[in-house]
Motif scaffolding. Structure first.
Motif, mmCIF file in Angstrom:
data_model
loop_
_atom_site.group_PDB
_atom_site.id
_atom_site.type_symbol
_atom_site.label_atom_id
_atom_site.label_comp_id
_atom_site.label_asym_id
_atom_site.label_seq_id
_atom_site.Cartn_x
_atom_site.Cartn_y
_atom_site.Cartn_z
ATOM 1 N N SER A 85 0.865 -1.188 0.000
ATOM 2 C CA SER A 85 0.000 0.000 0.000
ATOM 3 C C SER A 85 0.893 1.226 0.000
ATOM 4 O O SER A 85 2.071 1.145 0.367
ATOM 5 C CB SER A 85 -0.903 0.016 1.245
ATOM 6 N N GLU A 139 1.502 -2.204 16.047
ATOM 7 C CA GLU A 139 0.987 -1.399 14.938
ATOM 8 C C GLU A 139 -0.543 -1.416 14.943
ATOM 9 O O GLU A 139 -1.163 -2.476 14.837
ATOM 10 C CB GLU A 139 1.532 -1.957 13.609
ATOM 11 N N GLY A 163 -4.068 -0.381 13.218
ATOM 12 C CA GLY A 163 -4.607 -0.022 11.895
ATOM 13 C C GLY A 163 -3.616 -0.399 10.816
ATOM 14 O O GLY A 163 -3.118 0.450 10.084
ATOM 15 N N PRO A 223 -3.849 -2.726 4.642
ATOM 16 C CA PRO A 223 -3.443 -4.061 4.170
ATOM 17 C C PRO A 223 -2.009 -4.453 4.497
ATOM 18 O O PRO A 223 -1.605 -5.590 4.269
ATOM 19 C CB PRO A 223 -3.634 -3.954 2.649
ATOM 20 N N GLY A 224 -1.193 -3.522 5.012
ATOM 21 C CA GLY A 224 0.102 -3.986 5.511
ATOM 22 C C GLY A 224 1.334 -3.360 4.865
ATOM 23 O O GLY A 224 2.435 -3.898 5.015
ATOM 24 N N ASP A 235 -5.739 -5.068 13.315
ATOM 25 C CA ASP A 235 -6.693 -4.406 12.411
ATOM 26 C C ASP A 235 -7.966 -5.240 12.321
ATOM 27 O O ASP A 235 -7.915 -6.462 12.473
ATOM 28 C CB ASP A 235 -6.090 -4.219 10.999
ATOM 29 N N ASP A 244 -10.819 -5.404 16.771
ATOM 30 C CA ASP A 244 -10.930 -3.970 17.025
ATOM 31 C C ASP A 244 -9.827 -3.526 17.986
ATOM 32 O O ASP A 244 -9.620 -4.167 19.018
ATOM 33 C CB ASP A 244 -12.319 -3.705 17.650
ATOM 34 N N ASN A 289 -7.564 4.997 10.445
ATOM 35 C CA ASN A 289 -8.376 6.072 9.880
ATOM 36 C C ASN A 289 -9.515 6.397 10.856
ATOM 37 O O ASN A 289 -9.651 5.750 11.887
ATOM 38 C CB ASN A 289 -8.885 5.709 8.479
ATOM 39 N N LYS A 332 -4.695 12.242 11.096
ATOM 40 C CA LYS A 332 -5.461 12.488 9.862
ATOM 41 C C LYS A 332 -6.293 13.743 10.074
ATOM 42 O O LYS A 332 -7.085 13.818 11.006
ATOM 43 C CB LYS A 332 -6.396 11.308 9.570
HETATM 44 C C1 LIG Z 1 -5.251 3.954 6.334
HETATM 45 S S1 LIG Z 1 -5.605 2.303 6.706
HETATM 46 C C2 LIG Z 1 -4.058 1.724 7.249
HETATM 47 C C3 LIG Z 1 -3.073 1.450 6.161
HETATM 48 C C4 LIG Z 1 -1.891 0.694 6.699
HETATM 49 N N1 LIG Z 1 -1.146 1.473 7.666
HETATM 50 C C5 LIG Z 1 -0.960 0.191 5.641
HETATM 51 O O1 LIG Z 1 0.256 0.397 5.781
HETATM 52 O O2 LIG Z 1 -1.385 -0.441 4.686
HETATM 53 C C6 LIG Z 1 -6.485 2.435 8.193
HETATM 54 C C7 LIG Z 1 -6.812 1.113 8.845
HETATM 55 O O3 LIG Z 1 -7.269 1.380 10.166
HETATM 56 C C8 LIG Z 1 -8.146 0.332 10.503
HETATM 57 N N2 LIG Z 1 -8.927 0.725 11.690
HETATM 58 C C9 LIG Z 1 -9.532 1.923 11.944
HETATM 59 N N3 LIG Z 1 -10.128 1.894 13.151
HETATM 60 C C10 LIG Z 1 -9.874 0.663 13.677
HETATM 61 C C11 LIG Z 1 -10.199 0.016 14.905
HETATM 62 N N4 LIG Z 1 -10.921 0.652 15.845
HETATM 63 N N5 LIG Z 1 -9.776 -1.233 15.107
HETATM 64 C C12 LIG Z 1 -9.050 -1.889 14.178
HETATM 65 N N6 LIG Z 1 -8.707 -1.341 12.992
HETATM 66 C C13 LIG Z 1 -9.109 -0.077 12.741
HETATM 67 C C14 LIG Z 1 -8.992 0.161 9.248
HETATM 68 O O4 LIG Z 1 -9.570 -1.137 9.236
HETATM 69 C C15 LIG Z 1 -7.938 0.346 8.152
HETATM 70 O O5 LIG Z 1 -7.459 -0.896 7.706
#
Ligand SMILES: C[S@@+](CC[C@H](N)C(=O)[O-])C[C@H]1O[C@@H](n2cnc3c(N)ncnc32)[C@H](O)[C@@H]1O
Length: 351
Positions: free
Chosen positions: A181, A209, A211, A214-215, A232, A252, A272, A300
């Motif tokens: 990503s 880590e 959130g 996808p990694g 995540d 969560d 996010n 953000k």
């Molecule tokens: C911007 S994406 C992260 C991208 C990631 N850092 C990467 O390197 O690919 C934000 C992520 O935060 C996760 N997220 C937001 N609130 C969350 C929560 N309360 N618990 C778990 N995951 C959460 C979303 O599922 C999403 O996958």
């Protein structure tokens, strides 16, 4: 020392607010150069380290030697420019010389090559400079930075920390072709940026880590030999299946708990949603960090429409984090950030 003329870089994403940002810094605009550089007169250069508005600028340099000209149309530009640089800076004790194009990533490579040739020639002429590699610079020692573009040559001395980056212009280019990503580039750049303020974490350090899906960031951390516990609600990219050093917890963040105090060396959050909600989880889980443990938090600011709104959000986040026992190391807008900022904290000893 105060310098009247400065190059100030304002990232694309803040370009609509450039007049307001410059006015807030007490800067008088003279000319735009290369797209996102502003040649300005600065009444008080201390604003670049002291004003919160400096957060909307990504890099700065006092212009101690400016040569407005059209390098492409000039015979012998490199030789003339190199001799001029030698005359002006030869005895100033720079730790290093780095040159770059005013238009980074420009499709036409002319100025990139010109910058490289200029550096080569200046290094032949100069008394030896102790540092040759960008990341080997002492962040607090002055470097000679030179930027070249269709508007001419602009040079000055500044420590990488004061300039807010090790590279001329501040940008470290990060290849993203095979990345999981685009977020991966943000942590790669954040770890590079952090060298301005503190040494690297040792290989094998354990990151939590939040959130992670996808990694992209997870992959960058693993590539550096770190261990990662990633959390995540969504799945990670299958390329990370069975990756050595990775523990993935699907769920969560609100209900995740660490096993023991001091379990982690560092915490990364790129969740996010409302940054205030994310920061509450960061603060709660920072109890799982060792004393002095590092926190990298992407704030953000998507809902904040003006610089004032963004500053209010950052101010509140910082105040809450500090009141909760975190110490701010640095905050910046990285090249690979969109409408978001990267804040670096450490868990204060005793908390
Ligand atoms: C911007 S994406 C992260 C991208 C990631 N850092 C990467 O390197 O690919 C934000 C992520 O935060 C996760 N997220 C937001 N609130 C969350 C929560 N309360 N618990 C778990 N995951 C959460 C979303 O599922 C999403 O996958």
């Amino acid at each position: 020392m105060s310098h009247a003329s400065w190059l100030i870089r304002i990232p694309d994403v803040f370009a609509p607010f450039a007049p307001q940002i410059l006015a807030g810094l007490g800067a008088t605009p003279r000319k735009m150069l290369g797209g996102d550089y502003h040649l300005v007169e600065l009444a008080d250069p201390a604003v670049l380290s002291e004003s919160e508005r400096a957060l909307f600028t990504s890099w700065n340099l006092p212009v101690e030697h400016g040569w407005p000209c059209c390098p492409q149309k000039m015979d012998g530009f490199v030789e003339k420019a190199a001799q001029g640089i030698l005359k002006k800076f030869g005895d100033r004790g720079a730790q290093a010389l780095f040159t770059g194009p005013l238009l980074p990533g420009a499709p036409h490579p002319f100025y990139k090559h010109l910058a490289t040739n200029l550096r080569g020639r200046v290094l032949q002429l100069f008394p030896s400079l102790p540092v040759a590699e960008v990341e080997a610079q002492d962040p607090s020692a002055p470097t000679l930075f030179c930027l070249v573009g269709k508007e001419g040559l602009f040079c000055g001395m500044r420590s990488p920390r004061e300039a807010n980056g090790f590279y001329p212009g501040g940008t470290k280019f990060i290849r993203q072709a095979a990345a999981i990503s685009r977020a991966g580039a943000k942590i790669a750049e954040a770890l590079h940026y952090l060298k301005l303020h503190q040494p690297d974490l040792p290989a094998g350090a354990h990151w939590l880590e939040l959130g992670a899906s996808p990694g992209g960031m997870t992959a960058e951390l693993l590539d550096r030999g770190f261990r990662v516990t990633a959390v995540d609600k969504a799945a990670l990219d299958p390329r990370l299946d069975r990756a050595p050093g990775l523990t993935f917890i699907r769920g969560d963040v609100d209900t995740f708990n660490f096993k023991s105090d001091g379990e982690f060396d560092a915490l990364l959050c790129d969740m996010n949603g409302d940054p205030r909600v994310s920061l509450r989880q960061v603060v709660r889980l920072s109890a799982g960090l060792k004393a002095g443990g590092l926190i990298v938090f992407t704030l953000k600011a998507a809902g904040a429409d003006t610089p004032e709104d963004m500053l209010a959000l950052i101010r509140a986040a910082e105040a809450y984090a500090v009141a909760s026992g975190l110490t701010l190391i640095a905050k910046t807008h990285l090249t690979y950030n969109r409408q978001e900022f990267t804040l670096f904290f450490e868990r204060a000893p005793g908390h």
